[in-house]
Design an enzyme around this catalytic site. Sequence first.
Site, short mmCIF file in Angstrom:
data_model
loop_
_atom_site.label_atom_id
_atom_site.label_comp_id
_atom_site.label_asym_id
_atom_site.label_seq_id
_atom_site.Cartn_x
_atom_site.Cartn_y
_atom_site.Cartn_z
N ILE A 30 -27.08 -80.00 2.87
CA ILE A 30 -27.59 -78.69 3.29
C ILE A 30 -27.21 -78.45 4.76
O ILE A 30 -26.87 -77.34 5.15
CB ILE A 30 -29.13 -78.61 3.12
CG1 ILE A 30 -29.51 -78.61 1.63
CG2 ILE A 30 -29.71 -77.38 3.82
CD1 ILE A 30 -29.23 -77.33 0.88
N ARG B 44 -24.85 -89.23 14.68
CA ARG B 44 -24.81 -90.67 14.97
C ARG B 44 -23.37 -91.12 15.19
O ARG B 44 -22.45 -90.63 14.51
CB ARG B 44 -25.40 -91.45 13.79
CG ARG B 44 -26.92 -91.35 13.71
CD ARG B 44 -27.44 -91.97 12.46
NE ARG B 44 -26.84 -91.32 11.30
CZ ARG B 44 -26.89 -91.82 10.07
NH1 ARG B 44 -27.48 -92.96 9.85
NH2 ARG B 44 -26.33 -91.18 9.06
N GLU B 45 -23.19 -92.03 16.10
CA GLU B 45 -21.84 -92.53 16.40
C GLU B 45 -21.18 -93.09 15.15
O GLU B 45 -20.00 -92.87 14.90
CB GLU B 45 -21.92 -93.62 17.48
CG GLU B 45 -20.56 -93.92 18.09
CD GLU B 45 -20.66 -94.77 19.35
OE1 GLU B 45 -19.62 -94.93 20.00
OE2 GLU B 45 -21.76 -95.25 19.68
N THR C 22 -21.40 -92.16 12.17
CA THR C 22 -20.93 -91.09 11.28
C THR C 22 -19.48 -90.75 11.59
O THR C 22 -18.65 -90.60 10.69
CB THR C 22 -21.79 -89.82 11.45
OG1 THR C 22 -23.14 -90.15 11.14
CG2 THR C 22 -21.33 -88.70 10.54
N VAL D 210 -17.34 -92.60 13.16
CA VAL D 210 -16.45 -93.76 13.15
C VAL D 210 -16.14 -94.22 11.73
O VAL D 210 -14.99 -94.46 11.37
CB VAL D 210 -17.08 -94.94 13.97
CG1 VAL D 210 -16.22 -96.19 13.85
CG2 VAL D 210 -17.24 -94.55 15.42
N LYS E 105 -16.81 -86.98 7.11
CA LYS E 105 -17.78 -86.40 8.05
C LYS E 105 -17.17 -86.26 9.45
O LYS E 105 -17.47 -85.31 10.17
CB LYS E 105 -19.06 -87.23 8.08
CG LYS E 105 -19.87 -87.06 6.81
CD LYS E 105 -21.24 -87.71 6.88
CE LYS E 105 -22.05 -87.34 5.63
NZ LYS E 105 -23.37 -87.96 5.63
N PHE F 218 -36.32 -77.69 2.28
CA PHE F 218 -35.22 -77.04 1.56
C PHE F 218 -35.26 -77.22 0.04
O PHE F 218 -34.41 -76.70 -0.67
CB PHE F 218 -33.85 -77.50 2.12
CG PHE F 218 -33.74 -77.30 3.60
CD1 PHE F 218 -33.59 -76.03 4.13
CD2 PHE F 218 -33.85 -78.37 4.48
CE1 PHE F 218 -33.54 -75.81 5.51
CE2 PHE F 218 -33.80 -78.18 5.87
CZ PHE F 218 -33.64 -76.90 6.37
N LYS G 243 -42.95 -85.75 2.28
CA LYS G 243 -42.65 -84.49 2.97
C LYS G 243 -43.94 -83.77 3.38
O LYS G 243 -44.02 -83.18 4.46
CB LYS G 243 -41.82 -83.56 2.07
CG LYS G 243 -40.36 -83.96 1.93
CD LYS G 243 -39.58 -82.87 1.19
CE LYS G 243 -38.09 -83.19 1.15
NZ LYS G 243 -37.31 -82.10 0.54
#
Length: 312
Positions: A18, A38-39, A41, A43, A48, A117, A137
């Site tokens: 989303i 995040r780093e 992600t 690398v 992404k 969501f 949630k």
Amino acid sequence: MADKNKSKILIIGGTGNIGKFVVEASVKAGHPTFILVRESTTVSDPVKAKLVESFKDSGVTVIVGEVYDHPVLVKAIKQVDVVISTVGSTYHLVDQNKIIDAIKEAGNIKRFFPSEFGMDVDRVRAVEPAKSMFESKAKIRRAIEASGIPYTIVVGNCSSGFFLPNIAQLGLTAPPRDKLTIFGHGNVKVVFNSEADIGAYTIKSVDDPRTLNKILYIKPPNNIFTFNELVSLWENKIHKKLEKTYVPEDQLLKLIEESPWPLNIKLGIGHSLFVKGDQTYFEIEPSFGVEASQLYPDVNYTTVDEFLTPFV
């Protein structure tokens, strides 16, 4: 082009299912847009990483950090007016308590959108183990209310990209062309919305006083279907009748009890949606909620009919 008069928005979880649509909608609407990434992600995940690059190209400010790094999180939050969390299963949803703590410390946020969501977790009547997942949630909702942070909860109901490509058939990667399974009697109404529309309605509500401390329900009239109506629509598109197997509620409950994780959660969500009708059994009261397609009639939303056409 970002409009400096519009709220600055920080999206946490902006490369998710989303999240990426919320980022795109924010940019399109002209909000100065920030994402916390995040780093790892950028690398370890080439898909992404490419997405993050495309965000940068469209003018998004990328902040490298994560919700567990409190000083970085507070610093990021101090640069914006609105925080939208779209964190998924990678972060546990309860980790949003860390976002709440950082927002309280920063002291400047006009609105917080927690990672919701889906369904209205205060009004679902699910059985375990789906019940516990919804409750996690709900606990975040209570924490936000207790903190006094201004908020909007977005109830997007069923995301079309998840449920419609296989007509909600567990285990299928394409729509059925011969037979399918229907939980219950198939006459319970369910709501399907495209992820892009969920993103668009979310961003529309960011600066809207009518959605402050309210639940924004996305229930456009052309996207409310019973399962039988959905199947009928699909049959008309492919010009073929499908063989239908109906699973009565007692049988489904037994299946949920006997199935391993994560199948039991998926079946439990199916029970909540298609048997209990947890998206449509209640009226939206002005005291707690508003409906997106009524507030924003200018959003040209994708109907279920239009969404299914490419799959024919």
